[in-house]
Design an enzyme around this catalytic site. Structure first.
Site, PDB file in Angstrom:
ATOM      1  N   HIS A  76      14.824 -29.885  -1.135  1.00  0.00           N
ATOM      2  CA  HIS A  76      14.184 -29.130  -2.216  1.00  0.00           C
ATOM      3  C   HIS A  76      12.794 -28.693  -1.794  1.00  0.00           C
ATOM      4  CE1 HIS A  76      12.620 -33.275  -2.961  1.00  0.00           C
ATOM      5  NE2 HIS A  76      11.514 -32.621  -3.228  1.00  0.00           N
ATOM      6  N   HIS A 121      16.609 -31.759  -8.395  1.00  0.00           N
ATOM      7  CA  HIS A 121      15.821 -30.539  -8.200  1.00  0.00           C
ATOM      8  C   HIS A 121      16.144 -29.858  -6.870  1.00  0.00           C
ATOM      9  CE1 HIS A 121      13.562 -33.600  -6.169  1.00  0.00           C
ATOM     10  NE2 HIS A 121      12.400 -33.004  -6.111  1.00  0.00           N
ATOM     11  N   HIS A 125       5.067 -29.034  -1.225  1.00  0.00           N
ATOM     12  CA  HIS A 125       5.843 -29.642  -0.135  1.00  0.00           C
ATOM     13  C   HIS A 125       7.255 -29.096  -0.120  1.00  0.00           C
ATOM     14  CE1 HIS A 125       7.256 -32.323  -3.465  1.00  0.00           C
ATOM     15  NE2 HIS A 125       8.369 -32.369  -2.765  1.00  0.00           N
ATOM     16  N   HIS A 139       9.489 -42.396  -7.143  1.00  0.00           N
ATOM     17  CA  HIS A 139       9.137 -41.457  -8.210  1.00  0.00           C
ATOM     18  C   HIS A 139       9.728 -41.943  -9.531  1.00  0.00           C
ATOM     19  CE1 HIS A 139       7.556 -38.463  -5.525  1.00  0.00           C
ATOM     20  NE2 HIS A 139       8.709 -38.244  -4.917  1.00  0.00           N
ATOM     21  N   TYR A 157       5.519 -38.932   1.734  1.00  0.00           N
ATOM     22  CA  TYR A 157       4.943 -37.602   1.952  1.00  0.00           C
ATOM     23  C   TYR A 157       4.106 -37.633   3.219  1.00  0.00           C
ATOM     24  CZ  TYR A 157       6.223 -36.221  -2.784  1.00  0.00           C
ATOM     25  OH  TYR A 157       6.908 -35.906  -3.923  1.00  0.00           O
ATOM     26  N   GLU A 210       8.280 -33.952   2.856  1.00  0.00           N
ATOM     27  CA  GLU A 210       8.671 -35.205   2.213  1.00  0.00           C
ATOM     28  C   GLU A 210       9.994 -35.649   2.809  1.00  0.00           C
ATOM     29  OE1 GLU A 210       9.846 -34.805  -1.931  1.00  0.00           O
ATOM     30  OE2 GLU A 210       9.535 -36.931  -2.333  1.00  0.00           O
TER      31      GLU A 210
END
Lengths: 308, 160
Positions: free
Chosen positions: A151, A199, A213, A245, A254, A264
């Protein structure tokens, strides 16, 4: 409308040091270098079968040149072109081969100024594994050995407008959002999908045209730890992590590429379906939403402000 | 503080070192030099970038947070204003965060720079759109948790 956008196909980024970026994506991330033309290098991950998923281009600045999303059919492409125009987007058609190994498609700017391309075909070169009776992974992977990209997260000065536009013009579904408080319905950040992950693209407030990112998928939490070992061994500049997260429930490190573009490594999360109820986060819980283990609350400010 | 404009390598000073200048290239001092930043005296050692000096001796100390930034010339988090001295900056940085004009006015990126002489610098405040939207709510929550008042305005990010 058929099935529309299928997935994130490619991320085309700029670098101020092409040779250093080439070593990063090839030797640290373990991507396969597919081609090199003048000022740009094309890479793919071992579990991807289209020709490339990351393009790195020499420039005097870092950042996102454009992103490409793959669409199921040419009928879908035509329908999406109409929708983009109906929502005020200026669409350019590009022909087969204008993007190396990519078929014809459309190019437009989304409200945040980012350039997006939609296409149906890219030359398929196959995975690093046979499709008949394959073993689970190929031999000889370098560094992290990421199987695929996952993503990207972009910043927008009018995030609500950008989020709503992506949902209306391109039929993105919303997995999660951030609102001011529990009585608000106005998303000021959102995690949107077309595939079955939480996502394919996310939007947070920040300057237009910037990338926060883009992410590589890894298979599990232990692979995240191994990636951290590879980053430290290679003096890759780590930003945050390993962490968890709250938003998407992913697990993460990251880090930065040699031009300062944030990457990431990401795993976990859940399967997202178009009919899932949207998960909402209020701003006052955002520290946990971004980094669930960050009880010291010391990272969010620099983490959100640094973009390329 | 010098009022001279920053010098570029194509405009070298004749007869001795300029008092304030940003060169482009890979040069560095041959021995440790003093770095004065926001009222503190640090020592830069040959072979390290200026941001490495700041991370080892300035950030994460005396109540300051850890340094957050790419250290790769892309994000601009380590942008400094040169008050005195000469530095050399490597050319592989993003002009999105440091245009030529800004560099010529005396600003540079610590992650790409090495001092040539003793230097005096200060940080350049940056805008954070995310915190302009979210910062007040996040800080209200933190202040409520320790029993203080609320209602502060979002402010610019500063390392100072």
């Amino acid at each position: 409308m058929g099935e529309g956008i299928m997935r994130l196909g490619y991320v085309h980024i700029r670098t101020t040091d092409l040779e250093a970026s080439r070593r990063h994506y090839r030797d640290v991330m373990g991507m396969q270098e597919m081609a090199c033309h003048n000022d740009r290098v094309y890479f793919k991950c071992w579990d991807e079968y289209d020709h490339h998923s990351v393009v790195v281009q020499q420039s005097d600045r870092a950042g996102l040149e454009k992103m490409g999303f793959k669409v199921h059919t040419y009928d879908d492409l035509d329908a999406l072109e109409k929708q983009v125009m109906q929502h005020g987007g200026a669409v350019t058609r590009f022909s087969e081969g204008e993007n190396y190994k990519v078929g014809q498609g459309i190019r437009f700017e989304i409200p945040s100024g980012h350039v997006m391309e939609l296409y149906v075909e890219m030359e398929q070169v196959g995975k690093a594994l046979p499709s008949l009776n394959p073993p689970p992974y190929p031999e000889g992977l370098k560094g992290v050995g990421a199987p695929r990209i996952d993503h990207l997260l972009i910043t927008s000065e009018k995030p609500t407008e950008t989020i709503e536009w992506l949902m209306k013009a391109l039929n993105f579904y919303m997995a999660e959002r951030v609102v001011e408080n529990e009585h608000s319905d106005k998303p000021i950040a959102a995690w949107l999908f077309r595939s079955n992950t939480p996502h394919d693209i996310a939007i947070i407030p920040g300057p237009d045209k910037k990338i926060h990112h883009f992410a590589f998928w890894l298979d599990d939490w232990f692979e995240i730890r191994k990636a951290g070992d590879v980053f430290s061994k290679n003096d890759v500049s780590i930003d945050v992590g390993p962490e968890r997260h709250g938003i998407t429930r992913g697990q993460t490190i990251y880090y930065f590429d040699p031009a300062g573009n944030r990457n990431e490594v990401f795993t976990g999360g859940y399967i997202a379906y178009p009919d899932m109820p949207v998960v909402t986060w209020t701003v006052d819980q955002l520290d946990r939403g971004i980094f669930y283990f960050n009880h010291r609350k010391e990272w969010i400010e620099g983490f959100t402000s640094n973009v390329t | 503080m010098s009022a001279e404009p920053a010098r570029r390598e194509d405009a070298p000073e004749s007869g001795g070192e300029p008092r304030r200048g940003i060169l482009i290239g890979e040069a560095e001092a041959e021995r440790p030099v003093r770095v004065s930043v926001e009222g503190e005296e640090l020592v830069w050692h040959p072979g390290e970038s200026l941001v490495a000096t700041l991370m080892a001796q300035y950030f994460g100390r005396r109540g300051r947070g850890a340094f957050m930034g790419c250290r790769e010339g892309g994000c601009g988090a380590c942008k400094l204003e040169l008050l005195e001295g000469v530095v050399a900056m490597r050319p592989n940085y993003s002009k999105d965060v440091l245009e030529d004009e800004e560099r010529e006015s005396g600003r540079f990126l610590a992650c790409r720079a090495r001092p040539i002489t003793d230097i005096s610098v200060r940080f350049v405040p940056r805008r954070n759109v995310f915190f302009e939207l979210y910062g007040r709510r996040l800080r209200e929550k933190e202040r409520a948790a320790v029993g203080e008042g609320s209602g502060t305005q979002p402010e610019e990010v500063s390392h100072g």
